[in-house]
Scaffold this motif. Structure first.
Motif, PDB file in Angstrom:
ATOM      1  N   LYS A   1       0.812  -1.225   0.000  1.00  0.00           N
ATOM      2  CA  LYS A   1       0.000   0.000   0.000  1.00  0.00           C
ATOM      3  C   LYS A   1       0.842   1.272   0.000  1.00  0.00           C
ATOM      4  CE  LYS A   1      -3.699  -2.151   2.746  1.00  0.00           C
ATOM      5  NZ  LYS A   1      -4.433  -2.059   4.037  1.00  0.00           N
ATOM      6  N   ALA A   2       2.168   1.102   0.141  1.00  0.00           N
ATOM      7  CA  ALA A   2       3.065   2.262   0.272  1.00  0.00           C
ATOM      8  C   ALA A   2       2.651   3.111   1.472  1.00  0.00           C
ATOM      9  CB  ALA A   2       3.070   3.095  -1.006  1.00  0.00           C
ATOM     10  N   SER A   3       2.361   2.447   2.578  1.00  0.00           N
ATOM     11  CA  SER A   3       1.935   3.141   3.794  1.00  0.00           C
ATOM     12  C   SER A   3       2.970   2.939   4.895  1.00  0.00           C
ATOM     13  CB  SER A   3       0.572   2.617   4.248  1.00  0.00           C
ATOM     14  OG  SER A   3       0.648   1.231   4.552  1.00  0.00           O
ATOM     15  N   ARG A   4       2.721   3.535   6.070  1.00  0.00           N
ATOM     16  CA  ARG A   4       3.638   3.439   7.196  1.00  0.00           C
ATOM     17  C   ARG A   4       3.063   2.529   8.281  1.00  0.00           C
ATOM     18  NH1 ARG A   4       4.718   8.913   5.820  1.00  0.00           N
ATOM     19  NH2 ARG A   4       6.958   9.362   5.691  1.00  0.00           N
ATOM     20  N   VAL A   5       3.981   1.972   9.062  1.00  0.00           N
ATOM     21  CA  VAL A   5       3.633   1.211  10.261  1.00  0.00           C
ATOM     22  C   VAL A   5       4.420   1.812  11.419  1.00  0.00           C
ATOM     23  CG1 VAL A   5       3.735  -1.029  11.428  1.00  0.00           C
ATOM     24  CG2 VAL A   5       3.169  -0.919   8.996  1.00  0.00           C
ATOM     25  N   VAL A   6       3.747   2.037  12.541  1.00  0.00           N
ATOM     26  CA  VAL A   6       4.408   2.568  13.737  1.00  0.00           C
ATOM     27  C   VAL A   6       4.447   1.477  14.795  1.00  0.00           C
ATOM     28  CG1 VAL A   6       4.260   4.232  15.622  1.00  0.00           C
ATOM     29  CG2 VAL A   6       3.771   4.947  13.273  1.00  0.00           C
ATOM     30  N   VAL A   7       5.625   1.292  15.391  1.00  0.00           N
ATOM     31  CA  VAL A   7       5.809   0.304  16.452  1.00  0.00           C
ATOM     32  C   VAL A   7       6.212   1.047  17.717  1.00  0.00           C
ATOM     33  CG1 VAL A   7       7.128  -1.689  17.248  1.00  0.00           C
ATOM     34  CG2 VAL A   7       6.485  -1.489  14.833  1.00  0.00           C
ATOM     35  N   GLY A   8       5.512   0.748  18.818  1.00  0.00           N
ATOM     36  CA  GLY A   8       5.837   1.367  20.097  1.00  0.00           C
ATOM     37  C   GLY A   8       6.072   0.321  21.165  1.00  0.00           C
ATOM     38  N   VAL A   9       7.157   0.478  21.925  1.00  0.00           N
ATOM     39  CA  VAL A   9       7.425  -0.395  23.077  1.00  0.00           C
ATOM     40  C   VAL A   9       7.055   0.393  24.324  1.00  0.00           C
ATOM     41  CG1 VAL A   9       9.164  -1.665  24.370  1.00  0.00           C
ATOM     42  CG2 VAL A   9       9.241  -1.641  21.871  1.00  0.00           C
ATOM     43  N   LEU A  10       6.156  -0.161  25.140  1.00  0.00           N
ATOM     44  CA  LEU A  10       5.556   0.549  26.271  1.00  0.00           C
ATOM     45  C   LEU A  10       5.936  -0.127  27.578  1.00  0.00           C
ATOM     46  CD1 LEU A  10       1.923   1.848  26.435  1.00  0.00           C
ATOM     47  CD2 LEU A  10       2.721   0.318  28.223  1.00  0.00           C
ATOM     48  N   ASP A  11       6.189   0.689  28.584  1.00  0.00           N
ATOM     49  CA  ASP A  11       6.568   0.180  29.902  1.00  0.00           C
ATOM     50  C   ASP A  11       5.769   0.940  30.959  1.00  0.00           C
ATOM     51  OD1 ASP A  11       7.806  -1.123  31.901  1.00  0.00           O
ATOM     52  OD2 ASP A  11       9.837  -0.429  31.466  1.00  0.00           O
ATOM     53  N   LEU A  12       5.338   0.227  32.007  1.00  0.00           N
ATOM     54  CA  LEU A  12       4.613   0.879  33.103  1.00  0.00           C
ATOM     55  C   LEU A  12       5.617   1.500  34.070  1.00  0.00           C
ATOM     56  CD1 LEU A  12       1.913  -1.850  33.909  1.00  0.00           C
ATOM     57  CD2 LEU A  12       1.784   0.034  32.271  1.00  0.00           C
TER      58      LEU A  12
ATOM     59  N   VAL B   1      -8.096   5.380  42.637  1.00  0.00           N
ATOM     60  CA  VAL B   1      -8.215   5.519  41.188  1.00  0.00           C
ATOM     61  C   VAL B   1      -7.386   6.729  40.789  1.00  0.00           C
ATOM     62  CG1 VAL B   1      -9.766   5.917  39.251  1.00  0.00           C
ATOM     63  CG2 VAL B   1     -10.519   4.506  41.180  1.00  0.00           C
ATOM     64  N   ARG B   2      -6.357   6.500  39.970  1.00  0.00           N
ATOM     65  CA  ARG B   2      -5.464   7.595  39.596  1.00  0.00           C
ATOM     66  C   ARG B   2      -4.784   7.289  38.264  1.00  0.00           C
ATOM     67  NH1 ARG B   2      -2.920   4.866  43.893  1.00  0.00           N
ATOM     68  NH2 ARG B   2      -0.797   4.084  43.448  1.00  0.00           N
ATOM     69  N   GLN B   3      -3.971   8.237  37.834  1.00  0.00           N
ATOM     70  CA  GLN B   3      -3.247   8.121  36.570  1.00  0.00           C
ATOM     71  C   GLN B   3      -2.200   7.014  36.658  1.00  0.00           C
ATOM     72  OE1 GLN B   3      -3.304  10.230  33.594  1.00  0.00           O
ATOM     73  NE2 GLN B   3      -1.930   8.667  32.779  1.00  0.00           N
ATOM     74  N   MET B   4      -2.175   6.167  35.608  1.00  0.00           N
ATOM     75  CA  MET B   4      -1.137   5.148  35.499  1.00  0.00           C
ATOM     76  C   MET B   4       0.007   5.738  34.695  1.00  0.00           C
ATOM     77  SD  MET B   4       0.255   2.110  35.685  1.00  0.00           S
ATOM     78  CE  MET B   4      -1.004   0.976  36.231  1.00  0.00           C
ATOM     79  N   GLY B   5       1.209   5.746  35.272  1.00  0.00           N
ATOM     80  CA  GLY B   5       2.359   6.274  34.567  1.00  0.00           C
ATOM     81  C   GLY B   5       2.832   5.319  33.483  1.00  0.00           C
ATOM     82  N   LEU B   6       3.055   5.853  32.268  1.00  0.00           N
ATOM     83  CA  LEU B   6       3.478   5.050  31.126  1.00  0.00           C
ATOM     84  C   LEU B   6       4.672   5.703  30.458  1.00  0.00           C
ATOM     85  CD1 LEU B   6      -0.002   4.519  29.420  1.00  0.00           C
ATOM     86  CD2 LEU B   6       1.154   2.901  30.932  1.00  0.00           C
ATOM     87  N   SER B   7       5.487   4.874  29.811  1.00  0.00           N
ATOM     88  CA  SER B   7       6.563   5.366  28.951  1.00  0.00           C
ATOM     89  C   SER B   7       6.541   4.534  27.680  1.00  0.00           C
ATOM     90  CB  SER B   7       7.923   5.219  29.637  1.00  0.00           C
ATOM     91  OG  SER B   7       7.973   5.988  30.829  1.00  0.00           O
ATOM     92  N   ILE B   8       6.752   5.196  26.526  1.00  0.00           N
ATOM     93  CA  ILE B   8       6.728   4.455  25.268  1.00  0.00           C
ATOM     94  C   ILE B   8       7.737   5.042  24.302  1.00  0.00           C
ATOM     95  CG2 ILE B   8       4.852   5.848  24.283  1.00  0.00           C
ATOM     96  CD1 ILE B   8       3.881   3.246  22.928  1.00  0.00           C
ATOM     97  N   GLY B   9       8.468   4.147  23.645  1.00  0.00           N
ATOM     98  CA  GLY B   9       9.389   4.543  22.595  1.00  0.00           C
ATOM     99  C   GLY B   9       8.817   4.147  21.247  1.00  0.00           C
TER     100      GLY B   9
ATOM    101  N   LEU C   1      13.001  -2.516  14.010  1.00  0.00           N
ATOM    102  CA  LEU C   1      11.963  -1.643  14.557  1.00  0.00           C
ATOM    103  C   LEU C   1      11.858  -1.795  16.070  1.00  0.00           C
ATOM    104  CD1 LEU C   1       9.225  -2.212  11.828  1.00  0.00           C
ATOM    105  CD2 LEU C   1      10.452  -0.074  12.246  1.00  0.00           C
ATOM    106  N   LEU C   2      11.850  -3.028  16.564  1.00  0.00           N
ATOM    107  CA  LEU C   2      11.737  -3.259  18.008  1.00  0.00           C
ATOM    108  C   LEU C   2      12.976  -2.734  18.743  1.00  0.00           C
ATOM    109  CD1 LEU C   2      10.181  -6.845  17.991  1.00  0.00           C
ATOM    110  CD2 LEU C   2       9.057  -4.727  18.694  1.00  0.00           C
ATOM    111  N   ARG C   3      14.141  -2.884  18.121  1.00  0.00           N
ATOM    112  CA  ARG C   3      15.370  -2.391  18.762  1.00  0.00           C
ATOM    113  C   ARG C   3      15.342  -0.867  18.870  1.00  0.00           C
ATOM    114  NH1 ARG C   3      18.448  -4.418  15.518  1.00  0.00           N
ATOM    115  NH2 ARG C   3      19.117  -2.632  14.257  1.00  0.00           N
TER     116      ARG C   3
END
Length: 490
Positions: free
Chosen positions: A348-359, A437-445, A459-461
């Motif tokens: 499709k000549a499109s993009r894919v985004v990969v994100g690694v997420l940590d709590l 009940v509160r905000q969950m801290g997240l980090s994502i690359g 991509l994962l690296r």
């Protein structure tokens, strides 16, 4: 001639009259009193003065009021053996001239030939009848084997229950032996429901109420109730078929049989076959019907087994590709999904985004409230993440509190940033083990395909490097995600 008769000498010594003519009253008397001739008397025998022979004197009373003086006995040979005698009686003594004697011999020979011809004709006729019966039986036997073979073929090719039942009924209805076939099963109320049917008039069966409370009921009810085959070779002589007499007569349904179908060793349905020919159900045909019912049951068992195997295969396939704690994709599921997503992006000549997420600070949850509480929190995070990324994208768990998000057909960077903001919003009100009940801290690359890397590992690296960068700035960052840039590798 005064009287004539043809008699066969029986082994008991008496005579059986085959034909007679003349003075009728003499007949029974002669048959009973005429003595047997010696074995040597197997040629034309003349008795010019038969009353002079002491053997025949008891026969004088057989002709009351008449004077019979002479007789002749002509042997009749049939199939090369002495079969009977042609007896002639005359009022005159010694009336037989040489010409008459010759004529009598010809008559005796002709009688033998006629009998031979009649026997041959009868034998040929009987042989033809037997041949016709044999041909009919052979034709029917061939039809039986064809029906059996066709049923086996249906079982092999049918892909589902409905297809199997429908095709078997069609094969039987076109077998040349039966004209109608149908399969029915009682519902919870005991009313037979037609599962499949074929043949003239079969579609009208649905208008009849066939119930297990009918006693003795039609054949399908009897077969279901007793668990064995039931049949009628002529419905007209079956009192229990009286309620359907007009319908049977209109459709010319003369004979029928019904046999239970077992599925997984349990009675499941009933197969019924109908013929317009009376007296068709002999041992051979009934055995065929029973075999076909058994084959249907085996076919259904095989389909059930295939369904169970397929279900187990699907279950094992799912377990191999999903995290048992959260139900999200695991490493294998992620790898397969990412490979496919990259191929589609190329097409499709499109993009894919990969994100690694940590709590953020998840270790504190385990240390404070225990691993079971931590697992409950991870399941809550997985549910929110799954809902946030939507059905067209993927959320996966790599282990611990580390997750991966794959967004396919991604737009430009600003559009993706909007999506991550929406994901962050989904974690604003998370219920923690202490009840708060509160905000969950997240980090994502984050990283992009094909801009940043050309394969899943790259991509994962890169996403993992970006995650490390954003986590290192946790105390002073304004957003919780960061894109990978080439300078971060150093």
């Amino acid at each position: 001639m005064h009287y004539a008769w043809i008699g066969r000498l029986e082994p008991t010594g008496g005579w059986t009259c085959l034909a007679e003519a003349g003075e009728r009253s003499a007949g029974p008397c002669l048959w009973q009193k005429t003595p047997p001739l010696p074995d040597s008397d197997q040629t034309l025998r003349l008795f010019p003065e038969w009353m002079a022979d002491s053997r025949f004197q008891p026969l004088e009373d057989c002709f009351p009021g008449h004077s019979v003086r002479s007789a002749a006995a002509l042997p009749i040979w049939h199939r090369n053996r002495l079969d009977a005698y042609f007896w002639l009686y005359h009022r005159e003594s010694n009336p037989f001239t040489a010409e008459q004697v010759s004529l009598l011999r010809v008559i005796a020979e002709d009688l033998g030939r006629v009998l031979d011809r009649i026997h041959l004709t009868d034998s040929l006729s009987q042989a033809q009848s037997e041949l016709a019966v044999t041909v009919a039986r052979l034709t029917r036997t061939q039809g039986l084997y064809r029906a059996l073979a066709a049923t086996s073929n249906v079982l092999i090719r049918a892909s589902n229950e409905r297809q199997l039942l429908t095709r078997v009924c069609r094969q039987l209805a076109h077998s040349g032996i039966f004209q109608v076939a149908w399969i029915g099963r009682p519902d919870p109320a005991g009313i037979f429901r037609v599962l499949a049917a074929a043949g003239p008039g079969s579609q009208e069966l649905k208008q009849f109420r066939l119930s297990l409370d009918q006693n003795p009921g039609p054949l399908v009810v009897q077969a279901w109730r007793t668990g064995r085959i039931h049949f009628h070779n002529d419905h007209r002589h079956a009192p229990e078929m009286a309620p359907w007499e007009d319908f049977l007569k209109k459709k010319a349904w003369a004979a029928g049989a019904a046999v239970p179908i077992l599925r997984n060793r349990q009675q499941w349905a009933t197969l019924a076959v109908v013929s317009t020919t009376p007296d068709i159900f002999d041992h051979q045909v009934l055995n065929l019907v029973a075999q076909i019912a058994r084959l249907i049951g085996l076919g259904l068992d095989e389909q059930d087994l295939k369904a169970r195997l397929n279900e187990e295969h699907q279950r094992q396939f799912f377990l191999a590709r999903h995290d048992p704690l959260t139900g999200l994709a695991n490493r294998l599921g992620l790898a397969e999904y990412l490979d496919q997503a990259l191929r589609e992006a190329d097409a499709k000549a499109s993009r894919v985004v990969v994100g690694v997420l940590d709590l953020d600070d998840f270790k504190h949850v385990n240390d404070t409230w225990g691993h079971e509480a931590g697992d409950q929190l991870l399941r809550q995070v997985a549910d929110r993440l799954r809902q946030a990324v939507g059905p067209d994208n993927l959320a996966a768990r790599l282990g611990g509190d580390e997750f991966v998000v794959v967004v396919t057909d991604a737009g430009d960077e600003s559009a993706v940033d909007t999506r991550w903001a929406a994901i962050q919003k989904a974690f604003e009100a998370v219920k923690f083990p202490d009840g708060s009940v509160r905000q969950m801290g997240l980090s994502i690359g984050l990283t992009r395909y094909p801009d940043d890397a050309g394969d899943p590992d790259g991509l994962l690296r890169h996403a993992d490097i970006a995650l490390y960068q954003v986590k290192s700035q946790k105390s002073r960052r304004s957003v919780w995600w960061q894109w990978w840039t080439p300078g971060q590798d150093g």
